[in-house]
Design a protein around this motif. Sequence first.
Motif, PDB file in Angstrom:
ATOM      1  N   GLU A 529      -5.117  -4.073  -2.103  1.00  0.00           N
ATOM      2  CA  GLU A 529      -5.344  -3.596  -0.738  1.00  0.00           C
ATOM      3  C   GLU A 529      -4.069  -3.003  -0.167  1.00  0.00           C
ATOM      4  O   GLU A 529      -2.965  -3.483  -0.454  1.00  0.00           O
ATOM      5  CB  GLU A 529      -5.804  -4.736   0.182  1.00  0.00           C
ATOM      6  N   ARG A 531      -2.834  -2.383   3.722  1.00  0.00           N
ATOM      7  CA  ARG A 531      -3.202  -2.699   5.101  1.00  0.00           C
ATOM      8  C   ARG A 531      -2.196  -2.044   6.042  1.00  0.00           C
ATOM      9  O   ARG A 531      -1.000  -2.338   5.980  1.00  0.00           O
ATOM     10  CB  ARG A 531      -3.215  -4.215   5.318  1.00  0.00           C
ATOM     11  N   SER A 539      -6.082  -2.778  12.475  1.00  0.00           N
ATOM     12  CA  SER A 539      -5.539  -2.276  11.212  1.00  0.00           C
ATOM     13  C   SER A 539      -6.655  -1.589  10.432  1.00  0.00           C
ATOM     14  O   SER A 539      -7.837  -1.906  10.588  1.00  0.00           O
ATOM     15  CB  SER A 539      -4.967  -3.411  10.362  1.00  0.00           C
ATOM     16  N   VAL A 541      -7.714  -0.657   6.323  1.00  0.00           N
ATOM     17  CA  VAL A 541      -7.448  -1.189   4.986  1.00  0.00           C
ATOM     18  C   VAL A 541      -8.135  -0.302   3.958  1.00  0.00           C
ATOM     19  O   VAL A 541      -9.319   0.036   4.100  1.00  0.00           O
ATOM     20  CB  VAL A 541      -7.966  -2.633   4.850  1.00  0.00           C
ATOM     21  N   GLN A 602      -9.055 -12.238   6.176  1.00  0.00           N
ATOM     22  CA  GLN A 602      -8.866 -11.215   5.164  1.00  0.00           C
ATOM     23  C   GLN A 602      -9.738 -11.522   3.940  1.00  0.00           C
ATOM     24  O   GLN A 602     -10.145 -12.656   3.706  1.00  0.00           O
ATOM     25  CB  GLN A 602      -7.398 -11.145   4.745  1.00  0.00           C
TER      26      GLN A 602
END
Length: 604
Positions: A529, A531, A539, A541, A602
């Motif tokens: 990922e 971010r 945010s 991603v 997450q």
Amino acid sequence: MLLQALAIPLRHLSTLLLCAALAAPAPATALDRLDFSLQGEENKTLLKRLRGASLLRTAKREGIDDPQDLFSTALADYRRLVETLYALGYYSGIVHIRIDGREAALIPPLSPPRAISQIEVSIDPGKPFRFGEVDIAPLARGTQLPEDFRTGERARAATIIDAASGAVASWRDAGHAKARVKTQDLQADHANQTLTARIGLAPGPQVRFGDLILSGNTKVRSERIRRIAGLPTGEVFSPDALDKTANRLRRTGTFRSVAVTEADDLGPDNRMDIGLALVDEKPRRFGAGIELSNFEGLAVSGFWMHRNFLGGAERLRIEGEISGIAGESSGVDYDLGARIERPAAFGADTVGFAYFDMASLDERDYSADTVTAGIGATRIFSDHLQGSVEFALSYSETNDVYGARDFTLASLPISLQWDRRDDILNATRGQYIDARLTPFAGLNGEASGAQLKFDSRIYRRMDSEGRLVLAGRLQLGSVVGTALSRTAPTYLFYSGGGGTVRGQPYQSLAVDVGPGRIGGRSFAGLSAEARAKLTDRISIVGFADAGYIGRESFYDGSGNWHSGAGLGVRYDTSVGPIRLDVATPLSGDTGEGVQVYIGIGQAF
């Protein structure tokens, strides 16, 4: 104001260090003639630090315009600016603060200005000072003083503070709990721009831990508090041991506040009692969670917890989950369990636990109704490493491609977790490793073997503020000792879905055994990922996942891979980021179309 300091008491230097820490650049604002200027050699960095430390600048930024308040602030700013100069190694500075042309320090305090239209701050820092003779004594064996605390280096106040506090800390590490600065001789030579620093220490005697003196408002029994704290009474004093005492109590989650203090006076044989003040958390807590996928369906979970169930800081947690609601890949799954933990069950750093769990799984390739009971212990080796071992009995009624079968198994799960993440809810740097080995034995003619799981995650900040973070994950799994047809389906591995490969349907990758599908004996998962923060809370991603399932116990290339990728959005909250991921398959023939995932926290 002219600074001609010939002797600088060490006790004032802590204030200087604070000033240096506060001297960060302040945002520019529209000023009604609040002007700053630096005399002598141009030094933009120094001017920036002084402007950032100025109380007048702060007052102006906050919109304070009352003449009396501005006058008082100007008088206080003399000290603030001089202290900032000290902190940066300038000991012969001149500071002028003029209010409408008049030196603020010369205005009678009882006749303050009734109106202020212009303030001018003019600073002549003079030349920076360097250390002349420096000495701290006596020093404990192995003491490491700051590298810049030596003749010829810039004589910053912060360096003197670090040297003195570090020397005292070394004596405390050696068991001298009452070590202190006894004498101080700091002399500024303005002709040569040098600062002499001589500091004398009083180590005091080597101290041993005395009794733990309890106070505060708590319903946890006193003998349990002492057992959990694990204070090593009679042993040589150690700051680390004292920190561990407090951390053990905080780790239970039972206490809202844990305050540890050292007695002022020593007792017989130089024993020092330790005060402990505790305030309980609310004893009960409950919570709930929800996750949604357009293919896996809706998952709803909840828990209820008691933090002091039996009066000894025991934690009882009852939780349940219903998943697969309206899912396309399988039926509805149910899970209900209870777990009780007892801190300091086998020593201060060992937590004992027992649990009972009932689950009903209706998956694409199998169904299983399972009851499990177990007992075990978790050992805290350090702030970052812990391990656990348990003994469990389980009974399962399953139905898969091999027909209806029952499994009665005894297992001995063993695990190690190493956690160096900066934030378990939203990590931006560090690493996490979870390794698990579960040997199992059939009690009713079933085959015996073992399951292995490995999960490693790594996080890297790409800038100092953590606005761009790269994250990676490696998952491995293996079942050894049993044939595919003789392994309980709950021990086998599948790939696809939110926990493995986003963009591929849940458990869509398995092993084809002719009449149907079944999970594999080997698994590998890779995730990456990027971010990037758009605002303090939002945010975006980008991610890519890949998964492998094989028939054999270890990867040999004979199995199949599939992968997926997509974009996501995160909105940070106090309980973790709210997550929205949209993904599509990249390779493999296990799925098509777009998958959507919504949850809290997450993905890894």
